[in-house]
Design a protein around this motif. Sequence first.
Motif, short mmCIF file in Angstrom:
data_model
loop_
_atom_site.label_atom_id
_atom_site.label_comp_id
_atom_site.label_asym_id
_atom_site.label_seq_id
_atom_site.Cartn_x
_atom_site.Cartn_y
_atom_site.Cartn_z
N ILE A 92 0.85 -1.19 0.00
CA ILE A 92 0.00 0.00 0.00
C ILE A 92 0.88 1.24 0.00
CG2 ILE A 92 -1.85 1.25 1.15
CD1 ILE A 92 -2.57 -1.36 2.61
N TRP A 93 0.67 2.09 -0.99
CA TRP A 93 1.37 3.37 -1.06
C TRP A 93 0.35 4.49 -0.97
CZ3 TRP A 93 4.67 2.41 -6.14
CH2 TRP A 93 5.61 1.39 -5.89
N VAL A 114 4.56 7.50 0.10
CA VAL A 114 4.93 6.86 1.36
C VAL A 114 4.44 5.41 1.34
CG1 VAL A 114 2.85 7.67 2.55
CG2 VAL A 114 4.84 6.98 3.89
N ASP A 115 5.31 4.49 1.75
CA ASP A 115 4.95 3.07 1.85
C ASP A 115 4.40 2.83 3.25
OD1 ASP A 115 4.83 0.29 2.05
OD2 ASP A 115 6.62 -0.01 0.83
N SER A 120 8.12 4.95 5.15
CA SER A 120 9.25 5.60 4.48
C SER A 120 8.80 6.25 3.17
CB SER A 120 10.35 4.58 4.19
OG SER A 120 9.90 3.60 3.28
N ILE A 121 9.56 7.25 2.74
CA ILE A 121 9.32 7.90 1.46
C ILE A 121 10.10 7.12 0.41
CG2 ILE A 121 9.52 10.03 0.14
CD1 ILE A 121 7.52 10.10 2.49
N ILE A 122 9.39 6.49 -0.52
CA ILE A 122 10.07 5.62 -1.49
C ILE A 122 10.33 6.32 -2.81
CG2 ILE A 122 9.17 3.51 -0.45
CD1 ILE A 122 7.15 3.41 -2.80
N ILE A 191 0.28 10.39 4.30
CA ILE A 191 1.07 11.38 3.56
C ILE A 191 0.81 12.78 4.10
CG2 ILE A 191 -0.62 11.72 1.69
CD1 ILE A 191 3.18 11.49 1.16
N GLU A 192 -0.42 13.05 4.56
CA GLU A 192 -0.72 14.34 5.20
C GLU A 192 0.14 14.52 6.44
OE1 GLU A 192 -2.65 16.66 4.06
OE2 GLU A 192 -3.82 15.65 2.51
N SER A 193 0.31 13.44 7.19
CA SER A 193 1.14 13.48 8.40
C SER A 193 2.59 13.79 8.05
CB SER A 193 1.05 12.14 9.13
OG SER A 193 1.89 12.13 10.27
N PHE A 194 3.07 13.19 6.95
CA PHE A 194 4.45 13.48 6.53
C PHE A 194 4.60 14.94 6.14
CE2 PHE A 194 7.55 13.97 3.07
CZ PHE A 194 8.71 13.73 3.81
#
Length: 230
Positions: A92-93, A114-115, A120-122, A191-194
């Motif tokens: 899931i990405w 993000v995976d 992690s950011i792939i 991804i919003e959290s990142f």
Amino acid sequence: SQDEETQHIAEVITEIHLGCKKIYGYRRMTVAVNKKLETRYNCKRIRRIMRILGFYSVIRRPRPSWQRSNPIHLAENILNRNFDAATSPNQIWCTDITEFKYGNGQKEFLSAIVDLWDKSIIAYVLSSRNDNEIVMDTLKQAFEANPGARPLIHSDRGFQYTSHAYKTLRDTYKFTASMSRVSKCLDNQPIESFWGTLKAERYYLNNYATREALVTDVEDYIHFYNHKRI
């Protein structure tokens, strides 16, 4: 003596504080100190010393709202906020685009994936244009780095993700698309959290005169986030 021990802890905290660009609050600082010294100090002691030193965590700022264009190729919200569903890498990405400003109001855009397996950011791409190409280049980068992956990719309903170009890549790489519901940003929380973490811990702490300075700092933070951040 206890005073000497406290002084030593303060020196280590100062070293870590500067090394992580001053972003750690007392909880992560406690983990970092205990990891470095192989100790088991509690959070209260570390927080007390940080207060004496005047070190505080960064407060996040709210993300501005976005206007989205009319969609063409939609997908159901298959992920449905099940953010702990990944049991291995590349299942899931989550992906999205965010905006930065530098200089005299110039804009730079960051597309990233993000995976959910390890957060992690792939793959990521920085561009001065918020167009289809930034998203397609990010996807191509991710699949080149992970050949054979057939993930579920969750996004919002931005024009890039509902475009013919995205549908073409979907058919090429055989991934499954999932999309957030309208005006439900929490549907894409990972991804919003990142974005929130990146901006709070690096972007909002600096002023960037040039694109080069901004891009260098964003790339440095992503490396820090993937490999060093507690």
